[in-house]
Motif scaffolding. Structure first.
Motif, PDB file in Angstrom:
ATOM      1  N   MET A   1       0.851  -1.217   0.000  1.00 50.75           N
ATOM      2  CA  MET A   1       0.000   0.000   0.000  1.00 50.75           C
ATOM      3  C   MET A   1       0.880   1.259   0.000  1.00 50.75           C
ATOM      4  O   MET A   1       1.536   1.533   0.999  1.00 50.75           O
ATOM      5  CB  MET A   1      -0.864   0.006   1.257  1.00 50.75           C
ATOM      6  N   VAL A   2       0.871   2.015  -1.078  1.00 51.32           N
ATOM      7  CA  VAL A   2       1.772   3.171  -1.145  1.00 51.32           C
ATOM      8  C   VAL A   2       1.353   4.295  -0.201  1.00 51.32           C
ATOM      9  O   VAL A   2       2.150   5.182   0.095  1.00 51.32           O
ATOM     10  CB  VAL A   2       1.895   3.738  -2.578  1.00 51.32           C
ATOM     11  N   LEU A   3       0.104   4.271   0.283  1.00 50.86           N
ATOM     12  CA  LEU A   3      -0.337   5.329   1.209  1.00 50.86           C
ATOM     13  C   LEU A   3      -0.272   4.864   2.659  1.00 50.86           C
ATOM     14  O   LEU A   3      -0.767   5.554   3.557  1.00 50.86           O
ATOM     15  CB  LEU A   3      -1.768   5.781   0.874  1.00 50.86           C
ATOM     16  N   GLY A   4       0.311   3.702   2.913  1.00 45.34           N
ATOM     17  CA  GLY A   4       0.337   3.163   4.273  1.00 45.34           C
ATOM     18  C   GLY A   4      -1.047   2.653   4.660  1.00 45.34           C
ATOM     19  O   GLY A   4      -1.973   2.631   3.853  1.00 45.34           O
ATOM     20  N   THR A   5      -1.165   2.256   5.937  1.00 44.95           N
ATOM     21  CA  THR A   5      -2.454   1.733   6.404  1.00 44.95           C
ATOM     22  C   THR A   5      -3.358   2.906   6.787  1.00 44.95           C
ATOM     23  O   THR A   5      -2.938   3.783   7.532  1.00 44.95           O
ATOM     24  CB  THR A   5      -2.230   0.870   7.660  1.00 44.95           C
ATOM     25  N   TYR A   6      -4.559   2.899   6.246  1.00 39.67           N
ATOM     26  CA  TYR A   6      -5.509   3.936   6.670  1.00 39.67           C
ATOM     27  C   TYR A   6      -6.900   3.356   6.738  1.00 39.67           C
ATOM     28  O   TYR A   6      -7.192   2.319   6.138  1.00 39.67           O
ATOM     29  CB  TYR A   6      -5.462   5.175   5.761  1.00 39.67           C
ATOM     30  N   LYS A   7      -7.755   4.032   7.518  1.00 35.88           N
ATOM     31  CA  LYS A   7      -9.120   3.525   7.686  1.00 35.88           C
ATOM     32  C   LYS A   7     -10.055   4.177   6.695  1.00 35.88           C
ATOM     33  O   LYS A   7     -10.890   3.542   6.100  1.00 35.88           O
ATOM     34  CB  LYS A   7      -9.583   3.767   9.120  1.00 35.88           C
ATOM     35  N   GLU A   8      -9.927   5.501   6.533  1.00 39.83           N
ATOM     36  CA  GLU A   8     -10.813   6.199   5.605  1.00 39.83           C
ATOM     37  C   GLU A   8     -10.054   7.316   4.893  1.00 39.83           C
ATOM     38  O   GLU A   8      -9.202   7.963   5.500  1.00 39.83           O
ATOM     39  CB  GLU A   8     -12.006   6.793   6.369  1.00 39.83           C
ATOM     40  N   ALA A   9     -10.393   7.532   3.623  1.00 41.52           N
ATOM     41  CA  ALA A   9      -9.837   8.656   2.871  1.00 41.52           C
ATOM     42  C   ALA A   9     -10.987   9.586   2.502  1.00 41.52           C
ATOM     43  O   ALA A   9     -12.037   9.118   2.035  1.00 41.52           O
ATOM     44  CB  ALA A   9      -9.148   8.154   1.610  1.00 41.52           C
ATOM     45  N   LEU A  10     -10.792  10.880   2.715  1.00 41.26           N
ATOM     46  CA  LEU A  10     -11.860  11.848   2.467  1.00 41.26           C
ATOM     47  C   LEU A  10     -11.268  13.144   1.944  1.00 41.26           C
ATOM     48  O   LEU A  10     -10.079  13.403   2.114  1.00 41.26           O
ATOM     49  CB  LEU A  10     -12.558  12.198   3.792  1.00 41.26           C
ATOM     50  N   SER A  11     -12.123  13.963   1.358  1.00 49.20           N
ATOM     51  CA  SER A  11     -11.760  15.349   1.091  1.00 49.20           C
ATOM     52  C   SER A  11     -12.500  16.167   2.143  1.00 49.20           C
ATOM     53  O   SER A  11     -13.667  15.880   2.447  1.00 49.20           O
ATOM     54  CB  SER A  11     -12.212  15.720  -0.318  1.00 49.20           C
ATOM     55  N   ALA A  12     -11.835  17.169   2.730  1.00 48.50           N
ATOM     56  CA  ALA A  12     -12.475  17.861   3.854  1.00 48.50           C
ATOM     57  C   ALA A  12     -11.964  19.288   3.979  1.00 48.50           C
ATOM     58  O   ALA A  12     -10.907  19.638   3.436  1.00 48.50           O
ATOM     59  CB  ALA A  12     -12.173  17.098   5.154  1.00 48.50           C
ATOM     60  N   ARG A  13     -12.761  20.103   4.686  1.00 48.19           N
ATOM     61  CA  ARG A  13     -12.264  21.446   5.032  1.00 48.19           C
ATOM     62  C   ARG A  13     -12.929  21.926   6.319  1.00 48.19           C
ATOM     63  O   ARG A  13     -14.029  21.480   6.671  1.00 48.19           O
ATOM     64  CB  ARG A  13     -12.500  22.446   3.902  1.00 48.19           C
ATOM     65  N   ALA A  14     -12.235  22.853   6.985  1.00 47.45           N
ATOM     66  CA  ALA A  14     -12.807  23.451   8.193  1.00 47.45           C
ATOM     67  C   ALA A  14     -13.933  24.381   7.773  1.00 47.45           C
ATOM     68  O   ALA A  14     -13.849  25.055   6.734  1.00 47.45           O
ATOM     69  CB  ALA A  14     -11.723  24.227   8.928  1.00 47.45           C
ATOM     70  N   THR A  15     -14.989  24.424   8.564  1.00 46.90           N
ATOM     71  CA  THR A  15     -16.136  25.280   8.204  1.00 46.90           C
ATOM     72  C   THR A  15     -16.003  26.690   8.769  1.00 46.90           C
ATOM     73  O   THR A  15     -16.657  27.610   8.290  1.00 46.90           O
ATOM     74  CB  THR A  15     -17.436  24.665   8.768  1.00 46.90           C
ATOM     75  N   ASP A  16     -15.146  26.856   9.770  1.00 40.08           N
ATOM     76  CA  ASP A  16     -15.018  28.149  10.456  1.00 40.08           C
ATOM     77  C   ASP A  16     -14.210  29.119   9.582  1.00 40.08           C
ATOM     78  O   ASP A  16     -13.056  28.833   9.229  1.00 40.08           O
ATOM     79  CB  ASP A  16     -14.303  27.884  11.802  1.00 40.08           C
ATOM     80  N   SER A  17     -14.771  30.288   9.286  1.00 40.09           N
ATOM     81  CA  SER A  17     -14.076  31.214   8.391  1.00 40.09           C
ATOM     82  C   SER A  17     -12.777  31.730   9.016  1.00 40.09           C
ATOM     83  O   SER A  17     -11.848  32.096   8.309  1.00 40.09           O
ATOM     84  CB  SER A  17     -14.993  32.384   8.012  1.00 40.09           C
ATOM     85  N   LYS A  18     -12.716  31.759  10.360  1.00 35.30           N
ATOM     86  CA  LYS A  18     -11.463  32.211  11.016  1.00 35.30           C
ATOM     87  C   LYS A  18     -10.321  31.246  10.686  1.00 35.30           C
ATOM     88  O   LYS A  18      -9.180  31.651  10.518  1.00 35.30           O
ATOM     89  CB  LYS A  18     -11.659  32.236  12.545  1.00 35.30           C
ATOM     90  N   ILE A  19     -10.648  29.946  10.601  1.00 31.03           N
ATOM     91  CA  ILE A  19      -9.614  28.952  10.254  1.00 31.03           C
ATOM     92  C   ILE A  19      -9.311  29.051   8.760  1.00 31.03           C
ATOM     93  O   ILE A  19      -8.144  29.100   8.345  1.00 31.03           O
ATOM     94  CB  ILE A  19     -10.059  27.516  10.635  1.00 31.03           C
ATOM     95  N   GLN A  20     -10.373  29.108   7.941  1.00 28.63           N
ATOM     96  CA  GLN A  20     -10.164  29.160   6.480  1.00 28.63           C
ATOM     97  C   GLN A  20      -9.253  30.325   6.086  1.00 28.63           C
ATOM     98  O   GLN A  20      -8.443  30.219   5.179  1.00 28.63           O
ATOM     99  CB  GLN A  20     -11.508  29.317   5.770  1.00 28.63           C
TER     100      GLN A  20
END
Ligand code: FAD
Ligand code: SF4
Length: 283
Positions: free
Chosen positions: A1-20
């Motif tokens: 496995m070239v990505l190593g062991t993982y449980k889930e793969a997702l695309s994600a982003r923080a919803t808080d505009s202060k973080i964005q």
């Protein structure tokens, strides 16, 4: 496995505009640290601050959301965050510590947890390890050179640095400037050429930009702790997600780059071994 062991793969982003507003990509690293602090999973996190505003990162212990946000964004030079973990335990007296590190540092931390010479009593205090994808890192002198000699800008005027789509890019007070990565390769830390881990395979949660659209991050949850924290941050609405299969370029690009890094590392190790240069045995 070239990505190593993982449980889930997702695309994600923080919803808080202060973080964005301050994040490098989807703000996943900062959102997870803030959530872990709020939930008492950690008491503090070692992050890469920029205390002198000159892009020379320095490990800082963040104990609240404001301090986490002050250190958001990528600095493309080495931040000795592993050293900061000892400080968090010994000087700050923290019992539950988190950190964000690049893959080589992650390998060092996991090794230190398994063989705790010189960090006795600290390995068990590490409760959260966020790994960021990493293809290369530059000495500060290289960053100075790109900025001054190749892009006619002082590092002091740079607001953001980014690598993507084959370019090294800076946002300055004069606008955006970039140079092709083929011009920067010779300036990388030489150790990066034998590094075989692109996606921080030993993290609780790994994240990076590759695979997801601008402003979003690709996330690989790897350990039970990582899954629990990420799921909880999604449940309280701090992070939003999309199935990775629904975004472009998605996992195929990440897998291609991760494999490319392993192949390149192997080739370089063989080359150095033939020259009689001592190299770590990674395969
Ligand atoms: P943010 O919410 O912005 O938080 C970033 C966190 O990373 C902060 O806690 C900050 O303190 C910490 N940090 C910043 N610089 C460093 C550093 N030098 N060492 C340790 N911690 C640091 N992503 C890719 O997809 N492909 C790549 O090839 C790639 N190369 C990278 C090379 C380097 C040297 C680094 C440091 C990062 C690289 N990344 C790469 C990761 C990417 O740039 C973002 O850091 C990552 O996507 C996290 O973004 P975010 O919005 O979730 O984080
Ligand atoms: Fe560390 Fe590898 Fe990134 Fe270089 S490429 S900084 S060795 S993780």
């Amino acid at each position: 496995m070239v990505l190593g062991t993982y449980k889930e793969a997702l695309s994600a982003r923080a919803t808080d505009s202060k973080i964005q507003k301050v994040a490098q990509d989807g703000g996943i690293a900062s959102a997870l640290l803030i959530h872990a602090l709020e939930e008492g999973i950690i008491e503090g996190a070692v992050v890469a601050g920029d205390p002198n505003d000159d892009w020379a990162p320095y490990p800082q212990v963040a104990t609240n959301a404001d301090e986490v946000l002050q250190a958001a964004g990528t600095k493309y030079s080495m931040s000795p965050n592993v050293f900061g973990i000892k400080e968090a335990a010994r000087q700050f007296g923290l019992e539950k510590i988190g950190t964000v590190v690049v893959p080589c540092q992650m390998q060092g931390i996991r090794k230190a947890q398994a063989y705790p010479f010189s960090i006795r009593f600290i390995g068990d205090k590490i409760k959260l390890l966020i790994g960021i994808f990493c293809m290369e890192n530059f000495p500060m002198a290289s960053l100075d050179t790109f900025s001054e000699a190749m892009m006619d800008s002082s590092l002091n005027d740079v607001k953001k640095m980014d690598i993507g789509k084959g370019k090294f890019r800076i946002n300055t007070t004069d606008g955006t400037k970039d140079i092709p990565l083929k011009k920067t390769h010779g300036y990388e830390q030489s150790g990066c050429n034998i590094c075989n881990d692109y996606v921080a395979e030993w993290s609780d949660v790994s994240t990076g930009s590759v695979g997801s659209p601008d402003g979003w991050s690709t996330v690989l949850t790897r350990t039970d702790n990582g899954v629990d924290l990420f799921t909880s941050a999604v449940d309280v609405g701090l992070i939003e997600t999309k199935p990775i299969e629904e975004v472009k370029p998605g996992l195929p690009l990440l897998e291609k780059l991760a494999k490319g890094k392993k192949d390149k590392s192997k080739k370089e190790i063989e080359r150095r071994t033939k020259m009689g240069i001592p190299t770590p045995v990674l395969y």
